[in-house]
Scaffold this active site. Structure first.
Site, PDB file in Angstrom:
ATOM      1  N   GLU A  65      93.976  93.852 -21.622  1.00  0.00           N
ATOM      2  CA  GLU A  65      92.719  93.166 -21.940  1.00  0.00           C
ATOM      3  C   GLU A  65      92.028  93.845 -23.131  1.00  0.00           C
ATOM      4  O   GLU A  65      91.826  95.056 -23.123  1.00  0.00           O
ATOM      5  CB  GLU A  65      91.791  93.205 -20.716  1.00  0.00           C
ATOM      6  CG  GLU A  65      92.360  92.424 -19.525  1.00  0.00           C
ATOM      7  CD  GLU A  65      91.780  92.856 -18.182  1.00  0.00           C
ATOM      8  OE1 GLU A  65      90.791  93.606 -18.151  1.00  0.00           O
ATOM      9  OE2 GLU A  65      92.355  92.464 -17.149  1.00  0.00           O
ATOM     10  N   GLU A 125      94.673  91.209 -13.910  1.00  0.00           N
ATOM     11  CA  GLU A 125      95.561  92.371 -13.807  1.00  0.00           C
ATOM     12  C   GLU A 125      96.886  92.016 -13.150  1.00  0.00           C
ATOM     13  O   GLU A 125      97.938  92.549 -13.521  1.00  0.00           O
ATOM     14  CB  GLU A 125      94.870  93.504 -13.033  1.00  0.00           C
ATOM     15  CG  GLU A 125      93.825  94.264 -13.845  1.00  0.00           C
ATOM     16  CD  GLU A 125      92.521  93.500 -13.986  1.00  0.00           C
ATOM     17  OE1 GLU A 125      92.342  92.493 -13.259  1.00  0.00           O
ATOM     18  OE2 GLU A 125      91.681  93.879 -14.813  1.00  0.00           O
ATOM     19  N   ASP A 148      90.687 101.952 -12.442  1.00  0.00           N
ATOM     20  CA  ASP A 148      90.131 101.444 -11.197  1.00  0.00           C
ATOM     21  C   ASP A 148      90.604 100.012 -10.913  1.00  0.00           C
ATOM     22  O   ASP A 148      90.730  99.621  -9.755  1.00  0.00           O
ATOM     23  CB  ASP A 148      88.607 101.478 -11.264  1.00  0.00           C
ATOM     24  CG  ASP A 148      88.097 102.855 -11.689  1.00  0.00           C
ATOM     25  OD1 ASP A 148      87.449 103.511 -10.882  1.00  0.00           O
ATOM     26  OD2 ASP A 148      88.382 103.290 -12.829  1.00  0.00           O
ATOM     27  N   HIS A 158      84.457 103.302 -12.027  1.00  0.00           N
ATOM     28  CA  HIS A 158      84.956 103.675 -13.352  1.00  0.00           C
ATOM     29  C   HIS A 158      85.317 105.160 -13.391  1.00  0.00           C
ATOM     30  O   HIS A 158      85.240 105.791 -14.436  1.00  0.00           O
ATOM     31  CB  HIS A 158      83.923 103.342 -14.438  1.00  0.00           C
ATOM     32  CG  HIS A 158      83.735 101.877 -14.668  1.00  0.00           C
ATOM     33  ND1 HIS A 158      82.979 101.086 -13.833  1.00  0.00           N
ATOM     34  CD2 HIS A 158      84.228 101.040 -15.619  1.00  0.00           C
ATOM     35  CE1 HIS A 158      83.004  99.829 -14.281  1.00  0.00           C
ATOM     36  NE2 HIS A 158      83.749  99.777 -15.355  1.00  0.00           N
TER      37      HIS A 158
HETATM   38  C1  LIG Z   1      89.040  92.849 -12.341  1.00  0.00           C
HETATM   39  C2  LIG Z   1      88.411  93.416 -13.552  1.00  0.00           C
HETATM   40  N1  LIG Z   1      89.137  93.625 -14.676  1.00  0.00           N
HETATM   41  C3  LIG Z   1      88.590  94.160 -15.772  1.00  0.00           C
HETATM   42  C4  LIG Z   1      87.265  94.493 -15.808  1.00  0.00           C
HETATM   43  C5  LIG Z   1      86.662  95.129 -17.065  1.00  0.00           C
HETATM   44  N2  LIG Z   1      85.636  94.271 -17.645  1.00  0.00           N
HETATM   45  C6  LIG Z   1      84.326  94.452 -17.364  1.00  0.00           C
HETATM   46  S1  LIG Z   1      83.352  93.239 -18.040  1.00  0.00           S
HETATM   47  C7  LIG Z   1      84.695  92.500 -18.773  1.00  0.00           C
HETATM   48  C8  LIG Z   1      84.515  91.257 -19.567  1.00  0.00           C
HETATM   49  C9  LIG Z   1      83.840  90.231 -18.716  1.00  0.00           C
HETATM   50  O1  LIG Z   1      83.743  89.007 -19.379  1.00  0.00           O
HETATM   51  P1  LIG Z   1      83.015  87.784 -18.683  1.00  0.00           P
HETATM   52  O2  LIG Z   1      83.575  87.567 -17.321  1.00  0.00           O
HETATM   53  O3  LIG Z   1      83.070  86.637 -19.615  1.00  0.00           O
HETATM   54  O4  LIG Z   1      81.514  88.278 -18.482  1.00  0.00           O
HETATM   55  P2  LIG Z   1      80.426  88.643 -19.604  1.00  0.00           P
HETATM   56  O5  LIG Z   1      80.542  90.129 -19.847  1.00  0.00           O
HETATM   57  O6  LIG Z   1      80.733  87.846 -20.816  1.00  0.00           O
HETATM   58  O7  LIG Z   1      79.127  88.278 -18.989  1.00  0.00           O
HETATM   59  C10 LIG Z   1      85.870  93.176 -18.456  1.00  0.00           C
HETATM   60  C11 LIG Z   1      87.218  92.809 -18.929  1.00  0.00           C
HETATM   61  C12 LIG Z   1      86.529  94.268 -14.625  1.00  0.00           C
HETATM   62  N3  LIG Z   1      85.229  94.585 -14.548  1.00  0.00           N
HETATM   63  N4  LIG Z   1      87.109  93.745 -13.531  1.00  0.00           N
END
Ligand SMILES: Cc1ncc(C[n+]2csc(CCOP(=O)(O)OP(=O)(O)O)c2C)c(N)n1
Ligand SMILES: Cc1ncc(C[n+]2csc(CCOP(=O)(O)OP(=O)(O)O)c2C)c(N)n1
Ligand SMILES: [Mg+2]
Ligand SMILES: [Mg+2]
Lengths: 375, 344, 344, 375
Positions: free
Chosen positions: C49, C80, C105, C147
């Site tokens: 990602e 994932e 995590d 984290h």
């Molecule tokens: C299962 C999981 N994978 C990866 C992450 C890492 N991560 C945190 S926020 C994010 C992006 C989230 O994008 P979106 O769902 O569009 O929400 P936004 O931040 O745009 O409000 C990622 C990849 C996570 N929190 N949970």
């Protein structure tokens, strides 16, 4: 019951949390809602405010809030549960399993997809080849709405309507709110990957400016009352921030405490229904499947299903209180003959709202509801 | 709209309603425990795949739908993450859901919900999660790599959970009741080899077995064998064989793996001065290691010999009978290890 | 169609192309390892990602998209399970995918794919899965419960995987290269506390560090401290402090947890006769237990004192600094435990 | 490349595995494809037959076969990958994440949803309130087909068409094949939960009988050639079963071997493309996002998208070789103007097939394809 994600801090305030709660959480103080054990918006209040804490793993709240809704129905509470997910988060397995269970259970549950065009550095078009993430709902046979996420009133009305549907027992709803993340993913991120023109496009649609314009044009506030509000907020923020900054960190020993609940909680569901009702003979226990058709390939779709699938036409309905008028505060998706969806919006009855003066036309409609649920 | 009659007791074995107590199998004891708790407390509900009309893949919930209705016996789509997630939501509402994994192997599919959402909830934000996650576990039935697993250590290594793995019908029922009444998330492993192979006569009245307490199944002075679940039986068989050779093994059945009953282990080691740990879980990272560390911490000076372990191999569970036999511990392997230890 | 310029080096720190060797941070060493392996072998691809245009949440892959293109640096949705699943598919095609978890995590979300699909593939049906799963791990940076995790034991308890957790820039690069070239699935944990905190001068030429071999970081005669990752540094600091008190600790850095380098541990214990295991993972079920069992098996008679462990608490990782400090092991806690052990 | 699930043993035979492989697997013999380490249909052959072994966890193969497809494209192989999933298995998180990745990658991947009306004891209507599981595709903006799963030729043609789409680079496809599980979930299960009438309904649609009828009516075999085939099969089954029964069990030591690949395999991808092409300068490395529109609420849907969404009309197309004629061997879902979907099926060109005599009309169409992919 709600479960705000990290972008939905506003919902916490609406539910009665104070800025101090948010400050102390981020600042890891002992006086924070989690006493410093967790940070950011990872807190809640089961007892009074009915707010469930998120965790970082995206999507996990969706089955959880489905369970809250199912339990609410079981306990006779007539509640609706709601959570949010990002455009990116809608790709998780937990989202799918949770929505699917909610649909199969007809749970009174609302999932708001906050489509802010970006998941961290990844634009929506790289996450899934869909224009409208509301289309995720089609995989579950449930209705969805698309709403201009930068139009506060449209969002309110749409959500209100979804809540009414849920209360009426019609099962879960997805609302896609289109908006834009106007900065980086978090403070560290300058968001250089976002085209400048895109920021400009969305700057023109600033939800605060639009709501202010609405308040101005409809004389819902004036310079004086506006100033009073702003000053009150400033005062509170300053005071709460100071309080938070002066608040102590937790004592180190706290780290060792609280892994288990060892008598610190008395667990009792809030029944709003006679306990005898939940089991047979007073509850249904027909231990057999109802299979109304056999899934054959050439089986005639039933009339209701036909109607719902017939055409993706748009109907115009009166929804008082939308901000931008006919320019489209909520784009229609699909509206044919949903008993409560199209129809409800179509009857134009203004729902209770503090904003009563504007009564403009906007497109609001509910999408393809699922087939009749099993209950 | 035609309907099909529910078989209720599928293969014609399980009665529609429970008789408390009586001579019952391990499986029936669990079923009794579920029925009695659901009778006692309307906040207990069950959620899982094929648990209602079908009564569960192993018929543990046979007849429960008739007795408790659709609202309390909740059949779900094939979605382990949703099962656990929904159970958390129900627990937040004050209910006490019992979630079933059709086979415990599928618990891997909701590992995230369990270890991150469930386990950390009370510690993080003071929100208790009274729920039970249960399912058929373990090998010895030629189920192959995906229907024979022992995933207990993944969860015994996760603070916030409790992990129970009973070996007798009496314990299974009593521990299940304690687990349901506990305010914490409890993983309840049911060894499928025992389901229909052991029978006991249970008391007619309500009883519980406390979580976190091991049981001494046999007294002895020469060495201690610590085990649990199906291996508790093999350990007892081994002890009987050893007795014939004049070696008196004390056999401890852990019953609960987390929290671990350190006291029971240490007290026995102080008495016998030798310890053999037997588990069906794979070797590296199994609970024998944790117990070894505990013994170092609390009873090093009492030891007359090194702590030994008899475990499964460090491989997936193979399918073919001769391979699975090599893979699993058994009475002969325990006897051999115990004999050597006694001689040490 | 307007586009946004890629920052490439996001915060302006990472160069677009790697210079082999030189004085580099832990993070940059990993980045060099990736670049060199991808240069060397077109069957190496990355999937994860935000790893392309953004260069990864920690900028480990900054500049790699420019160098290797869209087809080799694959940005995915937040999925994932799909990341690991797709990596398996690519590995079956003979590629050598390197999958990134944005934070380790989130590996909980693909636990099933890793432990059931990946780990068992070669054993079950003779299909090798040459892949690396890597991501930022560990605490000490006030990342809170989601984290900061150290999930290594979940995988060290899963036969079929290899588990690597380096502590130096040299090792990180050399082990990563070995992991990529290995025919087996390797979990490669990168302690985020070390990312930008340590610097080393690396050789300009290609080198690897073998999997499965521990390193003796400091020689000593009074006791052995076994550790890995960030705690290897704390252990070395502790050893330096202990030396001032006249206690000479031998410090062993495991580097690979599975397969475990039993020989290195045992040889050192035979020399020092005392063992302290230090890990940042939570206590119950951590690797110290496994090592305790191994020492019982192979060096019991050499021990002059019980094996001791300094570990994190059995709780989730708390967020607030004073809580996390209490939670984590540190130099002072290691010194204290080692001092007592030396006295024993 | 294919990855059959447990119900798709037929696919193994088509790919050259013999009945003896299946017998020895189930009977856990040393001579089985997995030497007794795993059972049932859990085997495959990466090298020659390009068959990937399933595992028991439903859904897991979907991202795996997506990866196989992505790697195939990367290596220049021009392959298509395919796997199956049950109606029940489509509720898993792995299904969602895998399909979503396939869609976002435009991977040449086909997922067949074998809708046999039951997941163990659970009917489809209790799994999700959808009539057509092909609607799962709508969540990913990819096309789907619905086919009469008991019409062998229709299934063949539909799959053939899907393969052609994939080869043409149009991205993944879902095919829902409607059929019925005519017995219990497995041998132990008497399936008393299935309404008798449902079995009767489906008995009338027996795919074997229908295919036999087709062969008879079109004189594609006669009593003699039929007998020859049946005898050959019987002989082979008897011989293979005997061979399997006499085959040895594996030696116990085998249990300890093979956890790791320790030099037993030489891993080399099969390149069908110049290696220099995969990295810049010869491969694209524009390290920037293309964001063609900004996701605004009122943004005008582009014409293509409009057209695709316009109406759910059904078109009739000529597809030679379908069994039951106009009665609907493959029900149309959505067909408006998909460049390759509706159009391709519409041109009526018979694709190569050994069955050439029947040329009846059936409804075959592709559904709503996704928007233009990112490549
Ligand atoms: C299962 C999981 N994978 C990866 C992450 C890492 N991560 C945190 S926020 C994010 C992006 C989230 O994008 P979106 O769902 O569009 O929400 P936004 O931040 O745009 O409000 C990622 C990849 C996570 N929190 N949970
Ligand atoms: C993740 C997961 N959960 C549960 C199971 C147990 N299980 C095996 S088959 C089955 C039913 C499958 O139904 P469906 O997907 O419709 O396939 P069918 O058997 O009808 O072909 C279940 C629940 C499993 N294999 N995997
Ligand atoms: Mg977003
Ligand atoms: Mg099915």
């Amino acid at each position: 019951w709600i479960a705000p994600m990290i972008r939905n801090v506003g919902a916490l305030l609406v539910r009665g949390f104070r800025p101090r709660d948010i400050y102390t959480q981020y600042m890891a103080r002992y006086t924070s809602p989690t006493q410093g054990k967790d940070g950011t918006s990872h807190f809640g209040d089961l007892e009074k405010r009915h707010v469930v804490s998120p965790i970082s793993m995206l999507g996990d709240l969706i089955p959880v809030m489905t369970g809250v809704a199912m339990a609410g129905r079981y306990l006779g509470q007539n509640i609706v549960s709601m959570t949010w997910i990002g455009d990116g988060g809608s790709s998780t397995g937990a989202f799918h399993e949770g929505m699917n269970l909610a649909a199969s259970q007809k749970a009174p549950f609302i999932c708001v997809i906050e489509n802010n065009q970006w998941a961290y550095s990844t634009p929506v078009n790289r996450q899934v080849p869909l224009r409208d993430l509301a289309d995720r709902a089609r995989a579950y046979g449930i209705p969805s709405y698309i709403v201009d996420g930068n139009d506060a009133l449209a969002v309110y009305r749409t959500t209100r309507e979804a809540v009414d549907r849920c209360r009426a027992g019609e099962g879960p709803v997805i609302i896609e709110a289109k908006t834009m993340r106007m900065r980086g993913h978090a403070q560290h991120d300058p968001a250089e990957y976002v085209p400048k023109e895109m920021f400009a496009y969305w700057k023109e649609r600033d939800p605060l400016e639009r709501f202010e314009k609405h308040l101005n044009e409809n004389n819902l506030w004036d310079a004086k009352s506006r100033k009073a509000i702003e000053e009150r907020i400033d005062r509170e923020l300053v005071a709460d921030l100071e309080e938070a900054e002066n608040a102590p960190f937790p004592p180190a020993e706290l780290a060792e405490q609280g892994v288990y609940c060892e008598g610190c909680h008395t667990i009792a569901p809030k029944w709003n229904r006679a306990i005898e009702e939940v089991s047979p003979p007073r509850s249904s226990a027909a231990s057999e499947w109802k299979v109304s058709e056999y899934g054959g390939f050439e089986a005639k779709p039933d009339a209701r299903y036909e109607a719902l699938n017939a055409a993706a036409e748009t109907i115009e309905v009166e929804t008082p209180g939308a901000l931008d008028g006919g320019n489209g505060s909520a784009r229609a998706r699909k509206s044919a003959a949903s008993k409560s969806g199209g129809a409800n919006s179509g009857n134009g009855k203004p729902s209770a709202s503090t904003v009563k003066k504007s009564a403009k036309t906007s497109k609001v409609a509910a999408a393809l509801p699922g087939r009749k649920g099993r209950r | 709209m035609p309907t099909a009659k529910k078989p209720g007791n599928g293969n014609g074995k399980a009665p529609a309603a429970a008789q408390a107590g009586g001579e019952v199998t391990f499986l029936e004891a669990i079923r009794q425990g579920l029925i009695e708790e659901m009778d006692r407390d309307p906040s207990v509900v069950m959620i899982g795949e094929d648990i209602g009309v079908y009564g569960g893949a192993f018929k543990v919930s046979a007849g429960l739908l008739e007795r408790f209705g659709w609202e309390r016996i909740i059949d779900t789509p094939i979605s382990e993450t949703a099962i656990i997630g929904a159970a958390v939501g129900m627990a937040y509402q004050g209910l006490r859901p019992v979630a079933e994994m059709q086979f415990i192997d599928f618990i891997s599919c909701c590992f995230n919900q369990i270890t991150n959402f469930v386990a950390k909830s009370h510690y993080r934000w003071n929100a208790p999660v009274p729920m039970v996650i249960r399912g058929p576990s373990g090998g010895g039935v030629h189920g192959g790599p995906f229907h024979s697993q022992n995933p207990e250590m993944y969860f015994a290594h996760t603070p916030g959970l409790k992990v129970v793995y009973p070996s007798t019908a009496y314990d299974a029922k009593g521990l299940l009741k304690s687990a349901i009444r506990d305010n914490n998330p409890v993983l309840f492993f049911e060894h499928k080899f025992l389901y229909r192979r052991i029978k006991e006569t249970l008391p007619a009245e309500d009883y519980t077995v406390p979580l976190g307490k091991a049981a001494t199944r046999r007294e002895g002075r020469d060495l201690t064998i610590v085990s649990y679940a199906a291996m508790a039986h093999s350990s007892l068989e081994a002890a009987a064989a050893l007795a014939k050779e004049g070696i008196e093994a004390e056999v401890i059945d852990l019953r609960t793996l987390l929290p671990l009953d350190r006291e029971a282990i240490i007290n026995s080691v102080k008495k016998t001065n030798k310890l053999l740990v037997v588990h069906e879980d794979t070797r590296t990272g199994g609970i024998a290691g944790e117990i070894a560390a505990v013994v170092f911490e609390e009873a090093f000076d009492d030891l007359d010999a090194p702590v030994r372990r008899v475990t499964s191999l460090d491989t997936p569970v193979p399918y073919s009978p001769p391979l699975e036999e090599r893979f699993l511990p058994n009475t002969a392997k325990i006897v051999e290890a115990a004999r050597e230890l006694a001689k040490y």
